[in-house]
Design a protein around this motif. Structure first.
Motif, PDB file in Angstrom:
ATOM      1  N   GLU A 198      12.774  21.755   0.331  1.00  0.00           N
ATOM      2  CA  GLU A 198      12.611  20.599  -0.446  1.00  0.00           C
ATOM      3  C   GLU A 198      12.335  19.253   0.835  1.00  0.00           C
ATOM      4  OE1 GLU A 198      15.949  19.814  -2.950  1.00  0.00           O
ATOM      5  OE2 GLU A 198      15.299  21.687  -4.231  1.00  0.00           O
ATOM      6  N   VAL A 199      11.422  19.570   1.293  1.00  0.00           N
ATOM      7  CA  VAL A 199      11.102  18.496   2.368  1.00  0.00           C
ATOM      8  C   VAL A 199      10.324  17.170   1.907  1.00  0.00           C
ATOM      9  CG1 VAL A 199       9.516  18.083   4.115  1.00  0.00           C
ATOM     10  CG2 VAL A 199      10.640  20.219   4.112  1.00  0.00           C
ATOM     11  N   HIS A 200      11.049  16.122   2.078  1.00  0.00           N
ATOM     12  CA  HIS A 200      10.661  14.841   1.561  1.00  0.00           C
ATOM     13  C   HIS A 200      10.227  14.133   2.906  1.00  0.00           C
ATOM     14  CE1 HIS A 200      12.383  15.260  -2.670  1.00  0.00           C
ATOM     15  NE2 HIS A 200      13.055  15.971  -2.080  1.00  0.00           N
ATOM     16  N   LEU A 201       9.100  13.250   2.845  1.00  0.00           N
ATOM     17  CA  LEU A 201       8.591  12.670   4.072  1.00  0.00           C
ATOM     18  C   LEU A 201       7.423  11.760   3.671  1.00  0.00           C
ATOM     19  CD1 LEU A 201       8.430  12.474   7.126  1.00  0.00           C
ATOM     20  CD2 LEU A 201       6.768  14.192   7.343  1.00  0.00           C
ATOM     21  N   ASP A 202       7.577  10.294   4.212  1.00  0.00           N
ATOM     22  CA  ASP A 202       6.631   9.490   4.011  1.00  0.00           C
ATOM     23  C   ASP A 202       5.890   8.989   5.361  1.00  0.00           C
ATOM     24  OD1 ASP A 202       6.613   9.549   1.092  1.00  0.00           O
ATOM     25  OD2 ASP A 202       8.031   7.522   1.025  1.00  0.00           O
ATOM     26  N   ILE A 203       4.703   8.928   5.676  1.00  0.00           N
ATOM     27  CA  ILE A 203       4.006   8.444   6.792  1.00  0.00           C
ATOM     28  C   ILE A 203       3.252   7.168   6.341  1.00  0.00           C
ATOM     29  CG2 ILE A 203       2.686   8.950   8.652  1.00  0.00           C
ATOM     30  CD1 ILE A 203       3.467  11.853   8.501  1.00  0.00           C
ATOM     31  N   ALA A 204       3.474   6.009   6.613  1.00  0.00           N
ATOM     32  CA  ALA A 204       2.697   4.624   6.797  1.00  0.00           C
ATOM     33  C   ALA A 204       1.382   4.904   7.356  1.00  0.00           C
ATOM     34  CB  ALA A 204       3.618   3.631   7.013  1.00  0.00           C
ATOM     35  N   ASN A 227       0.981  -1.320  -0.090  1.00  0.00           N
ATOM     36  CA  ASN A 227       0.067   0.058   0.151  1.00  0.00           C
ATOM     37  C   ASN A 227       0.798   1.232  -0.066  1.00  0.00           C
ATOM     38  OD1 ASN A 227      -2.647  -1.338   0.175  1.00  0.00           O
ATOM     39  ND2 ASN A 227      -2.324  -1.668   2.324  1.00  0.00           N
ATOM     40  N   PRO A 228       0.526   2.279  -0.878  1.00  0.00           N
ATOM     41  CA  PRO A 228       1.085   3.596  -0.799  1.00  0.00           C
ATOM     42  C   PRO A 228       1.209   4.119   0.680  1.00  0.00           C
ATOM     43  CG  PRO A 228      -1.082   3.985  -1.622  1.00  0.00           C
ATOM     44  CD  PRO A 228      -0.688   2.390  -1.507  1.00  0.00           C
ATOM     45  N   PRO A 229       2.151   5.034   1.058  1.00  0.00           N
ATOM     46  CA  PRO A 229       2.112   5.967   2.321  1.00  0.00           C
ATOM     47  C   PRO A 229       0.569   6.489   2.437  1.00  0.00           C
ATOM     48  CG  PRO A 229       4.144   6.100   1.223  1.00  0.00           C
ATOM     49  CD  PRO A 229       3.260   5.462   0.141  1.00  0.00           C
ATOM     50  N   VAL A 230       0.152   6.807   3.590  1.00  0.00           N
ATOM     51  CA  VAL A 230      -0.862   7.598   3.661  1.00  0.00           C
ATOM     52  C   VAL A 230      -0.379   9.189   3.166  1.00  0.00           C
ATOM     53  CG1 VAL A 230      -2.467   8.910   5.533  1.00  0.00           C
ATOM     54  CG2 VAL A 230      -1.849   6.287   5.684  1.00  0.00           C
ATOM     55  N   LEU A 231       0.559   9.397   3.717  1.00  0.00           N
ATOM     56  CA  LEU A 231       1.077  10.777   3.343  1.00  0.00           C
ATOM     57  C   LEU A 231       2.317  10.694   2.583  1.00  0.00           C
ATOM     58  CD1 LEU A 231       0.748  14.013   3.285  1.00  0.00           C
ATOM     59  CD2 LEU A 231       1.994  13.803   5.347  1.00  0.00           C
ATOM     60  N   SER A 232       2.833  11.333   1.435  1.00  0.00           N
ATOM     61  CA  SER A 232       4.009  11.552   0.941  1.00  0.00           C
ATOM     62  C   SER A 232       4.227  12.817   0.599  1.00  0.00           C
ATOM     63  CB  SER A 232       4.088  10.509  -0.468  1.00  0.00           C
ATOM     64  OG  SER A 232       5.207  10.395  -0.918  1.00  0.00           O
ATOM     65  N   LEU A 233       5.283  13.415   0.904  1.00  0.00           N
ATOM     66  CA  LEU A 233       5.731  14.531   0.376  1.00  0.00           C
ATOM     67  C   LEU A 233       7.009  14.539  -0.217  1.00  0.00           C
ATOM     68  CD1 LEU A 233       5.452  16.538   3.958  1.00  0.00           C
ATOM     69  CD2 LEU A 233       3.750  16.084   2.268  1.00  0.00           C
TER      70      LEU A 233
END
Length: 270
Positions: free
Chosen positions: A23-29, A2-8
């Motif tokens: 240039e913020v990069h962040l994934d939250i599962a 499943n893709p992350p709930v949030l991806s920046l």
């Protein structure tokens, strides 16, 4: 997978030429609790507002469950979404502001009911049932008919959380949830966040409560000057930070601050 709930991806924001997000990069599962920490003015609150497109980012992309939110790239062309699409997707994110922004002329119950009927189009009877369910789960069943000025700071915070949860968001964002509270109420709200985490709520929490981050967060993200400097498992970041700026910050704020007492758990619907 499943893709992350949030991806920046490369989220960037400027205010009058000043780079607030760099240039913020962040994934939250799904089900993950992320604590976002860092010095004042480092871009934490700006990040939450950019994620929700309340302050649209100048560059970069936001994905909710793998779906682009706000803008998307199609080949070499970047297409901006219209207001209607942004407003339709925004309820997937529940945001609890520092100021709470409760409607003073509405009861606690109607503060939770109104967004459901207006934004989601739920029938009032269904919205009231959902509101009463959440208020009861958050210990406010006997405060449903009270107006905000008759509630304590901690009770107002719980109404704001119930209002966000009533929209059935995929992700909850909290902006310094204890900053406006008297010290004796901090533990109460932190305990409530623990309950939400235990119920599997996906959360990004901007916080200065290092004890909460240590005991509840799965991951700590440290920001400085608009950039993510370090990200990793909570205990690892707190006990053995890799970046000297993180180590200096933790020494300054005091490693392992109070996380508040934990009450008997309730079942929080989600």
């Amino acid at each position: 997978m499943n893709p992350p709930v949030l991806s920046l991806v490369g989220l960037t924001k400027r205010f009058r030429g000043t780079l607030a997000l760099d240039e913020v990069h962040l994934d939250i599962a799904r089900g993950e609790v992320v604590a976002l920490i860092g010095p004042s003015g480092c871009g934490k609150s700006t990040l939450l507002r950019a994620v929700t497109w309340l302050d649209p980012p100048d560059e970069g992309f936001v994905f909710l469950g793998g779906e682009p939110f706000g803008r998307e790239r199609r080949g070499a062309v970047i297409r901006h979404h219209g207001r209607r699409r942004i407003d339709a997707m925004r309820p997937r994110i529940g945001l609890v502001f520092q100021q709470l922004n409760l409607w003073p002329h509405l009861s606690a119950l109607d503060n939770v009911v109104r967004p459901q009927t207006v934004v989601l189009g739920r029938p009032r009877e269904e919205a009231v049932a959902r509101a009463r369910e959440l208020l009861a789960a958050l210990g406010l069943a006997d405060r449903a008919d009270r107006f905000p000025d008759a509630l304590s700071g901690g009770q107002k915070q719980r109404v704001a959380i119930a209002r966000a949860l009533a929209m059935d968001p995929a992700l909850m964002l909290f902006d310094e949830p204890t900053s406006a509270l008297d010290p004796e109420l901090v533990g109460e709200v932190l305990a409530l966040l623990r309950q939400l985490a235990a119920a599997g709520t996906t959360m990004l929490v901007v916080t200065h409560e290092i004890g909460f981050a240590a005991n509840v967060a799965d991951r700590i993200v440290f920001m400085d000057h608009g950039r993510i400097v370090e990200s990793g498992p909570a205990r690892s970041v707190l006990d053995n930070p890799a970046d000297p700026r993180v180590a200096a910050f933790l020494r300054l704020v005091g490693r392992g601050g109070p996380a508040g007492a934990t009450p008997e758990p309730r079942d929080v619907p989600h």
